[in-house]
Scaffold this motif. Structure first.
Motif, PDB file in Angstrom:
ATOM      1  N   LEU A  94       0.824  -1.212   0.000  1.00 51.92           N
ATOM      2  CA  LEU A  94       0.000   0.000   0.000  1.00 51.92           C
ATOM      3  C   LEU A  94       0.859   1.262   0.000  1.00 51.92           C
ATOM      4  N   ALA A  95       2.003   1.223   0.660  1.00 52.57           N
ATOM      5  CA  ALA A  95       2.902   2.387   0.668  1.00 52.57           C
ATOM      6  C   ALA A  95       3.439   2.672  -0.721  1.00 52.57           C
ATOM      7  N   ALA A  96       3.817   1.618  -1.436  1.00 59.07           N
ATOM      8  CA  ALA A  96       4.314   1.807  -2.808  1.00 59.07           C
ATOM      9  C   ALA A  96       3.239   2.450  -3.674  1.00 59.07           C
ATOM     10  N   LYS A  97       2.008   1.974  -3.525  1.00 59.86           N
ATOM     11  CA  LYS A  97       0.902   2.534  -4.303  1.00 59.86           C
ATOM     12  C   LYS A  97       0.641   3.990  -3.908  1.00 59.86           C
ATOM     13  N   ALA A  98       0.815   4.297  -2.638  1.00 55.19           N
ATOM     14  CA  ALA A  98       0.593   5.666  -2.165  1.00 55.19           C
ATOM     15  C   ALA A  98       1.591   6.637  -2.791  1.00 55.19           C
ATOM     16  N   PHE A  99       2.868   6.252  -2.839  1.00 55.31           N
ATOM     17  CA  PHE A  99       3.867   7.125  -3.458  1.00 55.31           C
ATOM     18  C   PHE A  99       3.624   7.261  -4.962  1.00 55.31           C
ATOM     19  N   GLN A 100       3.141   6.192  -5.600  1.00 56.74           N
ATOM     20  CA  GLN A 100       2.777   6.292  -7.005  1.00 56.74           C
ATOM     21  C   GLN A 100       1.683   7.333  -7.196  1.00 56.74           C
ATOM     22  N   ARG A 101       0.714   7.331  -6.285  1.00 57.09           N
ATOM     23  CA  ARG A 101      -0.409   8.260  -6.413  1.00 57.09           C
ATOM     24  C   ARG A 101       0.046   9.703  -6.257  1.00 57.09           C
ATOM     25  N   THR A 102       0.863   9.982  -5.241  1.00 57.92           N
ATOM     26  CA  THR A 102       1.293  11.372  -5.052  1.00 57.92           C
ATOM     27  C   THR A 102       2.200  11.829  -6.187  1.00 57.92           C
ATOM     28  N   ALA A 103       3.003  10.917  -6.732  1.00 56.11           N
ATOM     29  CA  ALA A 103       3.860  11.271  -7.868  1.00 56.11           C
ATOM     30  C   ALA A 103       3.016  11.608  -9.089  1.00 56.11           C
ATOM     31  N   ALA A 104       1.982  10.804  -9.343  1.00 52.53           N
ATOM     32  CA  ALA A 104       1.102  11.063 -10.485  1.00 52.53           C
ATOM     33  C   ALA A 104       0.336  12.376 -10.295  1.00 52.53           C
ATOM     34  N   TYR A 105      -0.051  12.647  -9.061  1.00 53.79           N
ATOM     35  CA  TYR A 105      -0.779  13.882  -8.752  1.00 53.79           C
ATOM     36  C   TYR A 105       0.099  15.093  -9.044  1.00 53.79           C
ATOM     37  N   ASP A 106       1.345  15.038  -8.590  1.00 50.20           N
ATOM     38  CA  ASP A 106       2.281  16.137  -8.856  1.00 50.20           C
ATOM     39  C   ASP A 106       2.569  16.260 -10.351  1.00 50.20           C
ATOM     40  N   ALA A 107       2.618  15.127 -11.058  1.00 52.56           N
ATOM     41  CA  ALA A 107       2.845  15.165 -12.507  1.00 52.56           C
ATOM     42  C   ALA A 107       1.717  15.907 -13.202  1.00 52.56           C
ATOM     43  N   ALA A 108       0.479  15.649 -12.773  1.00 49.12           N
ATOM     44  CA  ALA A 108      -0.670  16.329 -13.367  1.00 49.12           C
ATOM     45  C   ALA A 108      -0.605  17.832 -13.120  1.00 49.12           C
ATOM     46  N   ILE A 109      -0.184  18.209 -11.936  1.00 51.30           N
ATOM     47  CA  ILE A 109      -0.090  19.633 -11.590  1.00 51.30           C
ATOM     48  C   ILE A 109       1.003  20.312 -12.415  1.00 51.30           C
ATOM     49  N   THR A 110       2.172  19.679 -12.519  1.00 54.27           N
ATOM     50  CA  THR A 110       3.259  20.291 -13.284  1.00 54.27           C
ATOM     51  C   THR A 110       2.906  20.399 -14.761  1.00 54.27           C
ATOM     52  N   SER A 111       2.197  19.396 -15.283  1.00 50.60           N
ATOM     53  CA  SER A 111       1.788  19.456 -16.696  1.00 50.60           C
ATOM     54  C   SER A 111       0.797  20.589 -16.920  1.00 50.60           C
ATOM     55  N   TRP A 112      -0.118  20.765 -15.952  1.00 49.59           N
ATOM     56  CA  TRP A 112      -1.082  21.855 -16.082  1.00 49.59           C
ATOM     57  C   TRP A 112      -0.373  23.204 -16.056  1.00 49.59           C
TER      58      TRP A 112
END
Length: 538
Positions: A185-203
């Motif tokens: 679950l921790a690995a999945k959590a870091f994946q989620r926050t990384a993807a979230y930040d990726a979406a923000i930087t792309s925007w």
């Protein structure tokens, strides 16, 4: 800066006594909260999450009671507090951490369920800048990362789909989480926050019209683990980026085997090509093999377009991908299933057509609902050793180009129409590219050669093979037009096309020897137009 690491053993089982719940996606929340409460887990929650739990008659503590500080600034500040983050980050078996918890009245959290403000969904809906920024979650990612870092003691859930796994673990262990589950679950959590930040930087890059930000981050969500990659010894997976561009990633598969790596790649190429044709103007069909078209045509009906496309290279079409720009009808479906086809992709299909295709149980039928916009902006990327190449999508459309006649003879209206058709196809063929077209259909395609003259000769040979297969007396290339994706560096490639029967040529122009090539065209009595736009495709 160095960090001192203390040797503390990670427990295999951690009893679940206290949970922090703060979710924007309320799916499954109440059932999850009730299951935890029934196991004696104390629930702490925030805002709308707390209200949903309380309204269901489940005991829940407001996080403000824990922190002793009210939620302020429209909810921007509510969990950024030592009594929250201390409870997430404390190493329970470290005497100093335990003493600090005792001194400051901090209780640990054993389970954390958090999902973030819907930033991706908000910007996908066309929100203005102020709304987009307001939907950037701060406290959520901080708590997720804290809990994930401390997964030795904390189970962190960022996806409602994982609630069942955690409850199963509690059932199997008598109320504890396992080290294996917490780590996963921790690995999945870091994946989620990384993807979230990726979406923000792309925007932000788009908002600032920054074509080359200092750091470019891409993220995707696993859609499918593939049997293998391009070859059986390669592993592979398919990820969705969240881009709403219609295509294979957004399609609904009605039937057939699971798509392979090569199926997905080829189907994407096919649908992007056929999207160049306005379905309100004409029916169009593209047949793709190994990411290159082996036949493309337009017609009054899909059946007519398919038969013309198939004629171009019936041998290569076997085992190919068929893309259509209109709703698949029964007439076209009956013809397409006559030969082995891997995938059919279309905006939609009639019930009768679906029944026809269903008789071929391994044939994949993908329905997308719409065509991608050929003129739309976007990014494409590919990996290289140690880096990544990023560019804007080739969204130049021949209908928007000013075709400049450079020869003494101008193309006829029929030639002009076919020239535009041919250049439309050349955009989607691997370079170097030569495409022969007659009457709204490809009659010969030469793809991916190191020499343009070789592409011209290969396309002519394939046209001769197609002529023979169709039982025709006259070469399909007689009176055709020819398109080149880039300029002719010498006149030899042009003359190979003339020898094949071409009477008109479309090419970008821009060679140092343009005058030499134009002179050769004039001497051959053919028309030639320049587009000023190149369509390299590697």
């Amino acid at each position: 800066m160095s960090v001192t690491v203390k040797a503390v053993a990670t427990p295999d089982h951690v009893a679940a006594r206290r949970a922090l719940l703060s979710v924007s996606d309320k799916a499954g929340l109440v059932d999850f909260a009730r299951a935890l409460a029934n196991r004696g887990v104390e629930l702490v929650s925030t805002g709308g999450t707390r209200k949903a739990i309380a309204d269901a008659g489940i005991a829940v503590i407001d996080v403000a009671e824990v922190t002793g500080f009210p939620e302020i600034m429209d909810g921007r500040v509510k969990t950024l507090h030592p009594k929250v983050h201390g409870g997430l980050l404390a190493v329970r078996d470290d005497p100093e951490h335990a003493a600090a918890m005792e001194e400051h009245g901090i209780s640990g959290f054993d389970i954390v369920a958090i999902n973030l403000y819907p930033f991706e969904k908000t910007v996908a809906g066309g929100a203005d800048a102020a709304t987009a920024i307001e939907n950037i979650d701060i406290g959520g990612p901080a708590m997720i990362r804290a809990a994930a870092k401390n997964h030795a003691y904390v189970a962190v859930l960022t996806d409602p789909a994982d609630y069942a796994d955690l409850l199963s673990a509690l059932e199997e262990t008598g109320g504890a989480t396992t080290k294996e589950l917490r780590t996963r679950l921790a690995a999945k959590a870091f994946q989620r926050t990384a993807a979230y930040d990726a979406a923000i930087t792309s925007w932000f890059a788009g908002h600032l019209n920054d074509a080359a930000p200092d750091r470019r981050i891409f993220a995707g969500t696993l859609a499918q683990t593939l049997r293998y990659g391009e070859n059986p010894h390669q592993s592979a997976a398919f990820y969705r980026t969240g881009d709403d561009r219609p295509g294979v990633a957004t399609a609904r598969q009605l039937q057939g085997k699971e798509l392979s790596y090569n199926n997905i790649n080829d189907t994407d190429a096919a649908y992007e090509l056929v999207a160049e044709f306005d379905p309100g103007r004409t029916a169009a069909v593209a047949i793709i093999k190994h990411a290159n078209p082996c036949g493309v045509a337009e017609g009054a009906t899909l059946l007519e377009a398919y038969e013309k496309a198939l004629r171009c290279d019936p041998v290569s079409a076997f085992g190919g991908i068929v893309a259509l720009n209109r709703t698949l009808d029964a007439e076209a479906a009956e013809k397409i299933v006559e030969i082995f086809t891997e995938v059919i992709i279309a905006p939609d299909a009639t019930d009768e057509a679906i029944e026809i295709v269903a008789k071929k149980k391994n044939l994949r039928l993908l329905l997308v609902g719409a065509l991608p916009e050929a003129r739309a902006a976007g990014l494409t990327f590919k990996s290289v050793a140690g880096g990544m190449l990023v560019q804007t999508r080739d969204n130049a459309v021949v209908d928007d180009l000013d075709l400049k006649t450079v020869t003494k003879r101008a193309p006829s209206d029929r030639e002009q129409s076919d020239l535009r058709f041919a250049f439309r196809i050349a955009k989607h063929v691997k370079s170097n590219t030569i495409v022969y077209v007659r009457d709204g259909a490809t009659v010969g395609i030469g793809a991916g050669q190191m020499s343009r003259v070789d592409s011209a000769r290969i396309a002519a040979r394939k046209a001769a093979d197609a002529t023979e297969a169709a039982g025709l007396d006259e070469l399909l290339t007689k009176g055709c037009v020819v398109a080149s994706d880039a300029f002719f560096p010498f006149a030899d490639g042009l003359m190979a096309a003339v020898e094949a029967g071409a009477t008109a040529v479309v090419q970008p122009g821009g060679s140092m020897r343009d005058d030499e090539v134009i002179k050769a065209a004039d001497e051959a009595g053919i028309a030639m137009v320049f587009t000023g736009v190149r369509h390299f495709r590697h």
